[in-house]
Write a protein that holds these residues in place. Structure first.
Motif, PDB file in Angstrom:
ATOM      1  N   LEU A 294      -3.108   0.785   1.188  1.00 12.17           N
ATOM      2  CA  LEU A 294      -3.132   1.683   2.343  1.00 12.17           C
ATOM      3  C   LEU A 294      -1.874   2.555   2.373  1.00 12.17           C
ATOM      4  CD1 LEU A 294      -4.830   2.443   4.784  1.00 12.17           C
ATOM      5  CD2 LEU A 294      -3.767   0.559   6.031  1.00 12.17           C
ATOM      6  N   PHE A 295      -0.742   1.946   2.042  1.00  9.28           N
ATOM      7  CA  PHE A 295       0.528   2.679   1.956  1.00  9.28           C
ATOM      8  C   PHE A 295       0.444   3.789   0.903  1.00  9.28           C
ATOM      9  CE2 PHE A 295       4.584   3.188  -0.287  1.00  9.28           C
ATOM     10  CZ  PHE A 295       5.431   3.538   0.748  1.00  9.28           C
ATOM     11  N   ILE A 296      -0.024   3.448  -0.301  1.00  3.15           N
ATOM     12  CA  ILE A 296      -0.133   4.423  -1.394  1.00  3.15           C
ATOM     13  C   ILE A 296      -1.131   5.526  -1.037  1.00  3.15           C
ATOM     14  CG2 ILE A 296      -0.903   4.726  -3.797  1.00  3.15           C
ATOM     15  CD1 ILE A 296       0.309   1.856  -4.290  1.00  3.15           C
ATOM     16  N   ALA A 297      -2.266   5.138  -0.457  1.00  7.64           N
ATOM     17  CA  ALA A 297      -3.273   6.134  -0.050  1.00  7.64           C
ATOM     18  C   ALA A 297      -2.702   7.071   1.013  1.00  7.64           C
ATOM     19  CB  ALA A 297      -4.524   5.435   0.467  1.00  7.64           C
ATOM     20  N   THR A 298      -1.880   6.543   1.910  1.00  8.28           N
ATOM     21  CA  THR A 298      -1.274   7.381   2.950  1.00  8.28           C
ATOM     22  C   THR A 298      -0.292   8.365   2.334  1.00  8.28           C
ATOM     23  OG1 THR A 298      -1.538   5.647   4.608  1.00  8.28           O
ATOM     24  CG2 THR A 298       0.074   7.371   5.084  1.00  8.28           C
ATOM     25  N   VAL A 299       0.557   7.906   1.430  1.00  8.05           N
ATOM     26  CA  VAL A 299       1.513   8.810   0.765  1.00  8.05           C
ATOM     27  C   VAL A 299       0.744   9.917   0.049  1.00  8.05           C
ATOM     28  CG1 VAL A 299       3.279   9.021  -1.037  1.00  8.05           C
ATOM     29  CG2 VAL A 299       3.338   7.076   0.533  1.00  8.05           C
ATOM     30  N   ALA A 300      -0.301   9.558  -0.691  1.00  3.79           N
ATOM     31  CA  ALA A 300      -1.105  10.560  -1.410  1.00  3.79           C
ATOM     32  C   ALA A 300      -1.808  11.495  -0.433  1.00  3.79           C
ATOM     33  CB  ALA A 300      -2.119   9.871  -2.316  1.00  3.79           C
ATOM     34  N   GLY A 301      -2.379  10.943   0.617  1.00  2.00           N
ATOM     35  CA  GLY A 301      -3.082  11.761   1.600  1.00  2.00           C
ATOM     36  C   GLY A 301      -2.158  12.718   2.350  1.00  2.00           C
ATOM     37  N   MET A 302      -0.900  12.347   2.467  1.00  2.00           N
ATOM     38  CA  MET A 302       0.058  13.212   3.160  1.00  2.00           C
ATOM     39  C   MET A 302       0.265  14.537   2.429  1.00  2.00           C
ATOM     40  SD  MET A 302       0.963  12.167   6.079  1.00  2.00           S
ATOM     41  CE  MET A 302       2.299  13.316   6.326  1.00  2.00           C
ATOM     42  N   GLU A 303       0.065  14.559   1.127  1.00  2.00           N
ATOM     43  CA  GLU A 303       0.184  15.833   0.404  1.00  2.00           C
ATOM     44  C   GLU A 303      -0.897  16.796   0.873  1.00  2.00           C
ATOM     45  OE1 GLU A 303       1.546  18.796  -2.382  1.00  2.00           O
ATOM     46  OE2 GLU A 303       2.475  17.161  -1.275  1.00  2.00           O
ATOM     47  N   GLY A 304      -2.105  16.295   1.063  1.00  2.00           N
ATOM     48  CA  GLY A 304      -3.180  17.138   1.595  1.00  2.00           C
ATOM     49  C   GLY A 304      -2.893  17.568   3.022  1.00  2.00           C
ATOM     50  N   PHE A 305      -2.403  16.648   3.835  1.00  3.51           N
ATOM     51  CA  PHE A 305      -2.045  16.984   5.212  1.00  3.51           C
ATOM     52  C   PHE A 305      -0.924  18.024   5.227  1.00  3.51           C
ATOM     53  CE2 PHE A 305       0.747  16.509   8.841  1.00  3.51           C
ATOM     54  CZ  PHE A 305      -0.133  16.698   9.895  1.00  3.51           C
TER      55      PHE A 305
ATOM     56  N   THR B  63      -1.293  -0.229  10.986  1.00  2.41           N
ATOM     57  CA  THR B  63      -0.458   0.863  11.507  1.00  2.41           C
ATOM     58  C   THR B  63       0.933   0.842  10.879  1.00  2.41           C
ATOM     59  OG1 THR B  63       0.325  -0.393  13.438  1.00  2.41           O
ATOM     60  CG2 THR B  63      -1.693   0.897  13.706  1.00  2.41           C
ATOM     61  N   ILE B  64       1.418  -0.338  10.526  1.00  2.58           N
ATOM     62  CA  ILE B  64       2.728  -0.447   9.872  1.00  2.58           C
ATOM     63  C   ILE B  64       2.659   0.193   8.484  1.00  2.58           C
ATOM     64  CG2 ILE B  64       4.463  -2.041   8.964  1.00  2.58           C
ATOM     65  CD1 ILE B  64       3.506  -4.025  11.190  1.00  2.58           C
ATOM     66  N   TRP B  65       1.595  -0.128   7.732  1.00  2.00           N
ATOM     67  CA  TRP B  65       1.453   0.421   6.384  1.00  2.00           C
ATOM     68  C   TRP B  65       1.262   1.937   6.400  1.00  2.00           C
ATOM     69  CZ3 TRP B  65       2.978  -2.319   2.447  1.00  2.00           C
ATOM     70  CH2 TRP B  65       2.970  -3.711   2.545  1.00  2.00           C
ATOM     71  N   VAL B  66       0.464   2.442   7.333  1.00  2.00           N
ATOM     72  CA  VAL B  66       0.242   3.887   7.427  1.00  2.00           C
ATOM     73  C   VAL B  66       1.523   4.575   7.905  1.00  2.00           C
ATOM     74  CG1 VAL B  66      -1.057   5.710   8.615  1.00  2.00           C
ATOM     75  CG2 VAL B  66      -2.254   3.695   7.728  1.00  2.00           C
ATOM     76  N   GLY B  67       2.174   4.027   8.925  1.00  2.00           N
ATOM     77  CA  GLY B  67       3.436   4.598   9.410  1.00  2.00           C
ATOM     78  C   GLY B  67       4.499   4.626   8.325  1.00  2.00           C
ATOM     79  N   ALA B  68       4.560   3.544   7.534  1.00  2.00           N
ATOM     80  CA  ALA B  68       5.522   3.496   6.426  1.00  2.00           C
ATOM     81  C   ALA B  68       5.162   4.516   5.343  1.00  2.00           C
ATOM     82  CB  ALA B  68       5.584   2.093   5.837  1.00  2.00           C
ATOM     83  N   GLY B  69       3.876   4.722   5.098  1.00  2.00           N
ATOM     84  CA  GLY B  69       3.448   5.722   4.114  1.00  2.00           C
ATOM     85  C   GLY B  69       3.821   7.133   4.536  1.00  2.00           C
ATOM     86  N   ILE B  70       3.651   7.420   5.824  1.00  2.00           N
ATOM     87  CA  ILE B  70       4.057   8.737   6.339  1.00  2.00           C
ATOM     88  C   ILE B  70       5.566   8.899   6.201  1.00  2.00           C
ATOM     89  CG2 ILE B  70       4.201  10.200   8.399  1.00  2.00           C
ATOM     90  CD1 ILE B  70       1.564   8.838   9.347  1.00  2.00           C
ATOM     91  N   ALA B  71       6.319   7.857   6.543  1.00  2.00           N
ATOM     92  CA  ALA B  71       7.778   7.910   6.423  1.00  2.00           C
ATOM     93  C   ALA B  71       8.212   8.081   4.967  1.00  2.00           C
ATOM     94  CB  ALA B  71       8.402   6.645   7.013  1.00  2.00           C
ATOM     95  N   ALA B  72       7.522   7.399   4.051  1.00  2.00           N
ATOM     96  CA  ALA B  72       7.855   7.524   2.625  1.00  2.00           C
ATOM     97  C   ALA B  72       7.623   8.951   2.143  1.00  2.00           C
ATOM     98  CB  ALA B  72       7.034   6.539   1.797  1.00  2.00           C
TER      99      ALA B  72
END
Length: 172
Positions: free
Chosen positions: A9-20, A78-87
């Protein structure tokens, strides 16, 4: 939550943030949010610019999700997604503010083809000073510099910053 689901979930969030980030940059910052972002397309006169408020705005969801997961019982996801956004924010800060715009003094010289490509793509984004006509809105994924130059040429170089005059040395 499974020990594998959280990191995925963390990795997917970091990757998805590029699209966002691409969408926010193209349609928000170069749209209704231009009143803040235009400071970033002008020569900086101090250490801060109005555009820096976006860093605070985009940190808010990360902070909220981290607090929600740690303090308010919203769930581990939410911790994993929040951490992915922060990363992603940390990667953005390192690439955009430190490497490309040199807001902190360093001697880093890109050697890999990838780093040269994304730095040049970001610089081509900044040759346009206006809200429209800009190319390359991503931060970690970018078209080739040749494609971006061709697109700027196709657009008639609309909004491209005029070359600055450099003083010619005078011989004694």
């Amino acid at each position: 939550m499974s020990w594998i689901i959280g990191p995925l979930l963390f990795i997917a969030t970091v990757a998805g943030m590029e699209g966002f980030a691409y969408g926010a940059h193209r349609w928000l910052m170069h749209g209704p949010g231009w009143f803040l972002h235009k400071s970033h397309h002008r020569p900086r006169t101090g250490h801060w610019e109005l555009n820096d408020l976006y860093f605070v705005i985009f940190a808010a969801p990360s902070i909220t999700l981290l607090l929600g997961g740690v303090q308010w019982g919203w769930g581990d996801w939410t911790i994993w997604v929040g951490a992915g956004i922060a990363a992603y924010g940390a990667i953005y800060l390192g690439f955009h503010d430190v490497i490309v715009h040199k807001r902190f003094n360093h001697r880093y010289l890109p050697k890999s083809a990838y780093m040269k490509r994304i730095i040049q793509a970001h610089r081509l984004h900044h040759v346009v000073e206006t809200k429209g006509g800009t190319v390359s809105f991503g931060f970690l994924v970018a078209p080739s510099p040749e494609a971006l130059k061709a697109e700027l040429k196709r657009r008639g170089h609309a909004g491209v910053r005029a070359a600055t005059q450099q003083a010619t040395p005078v011989s004694p």
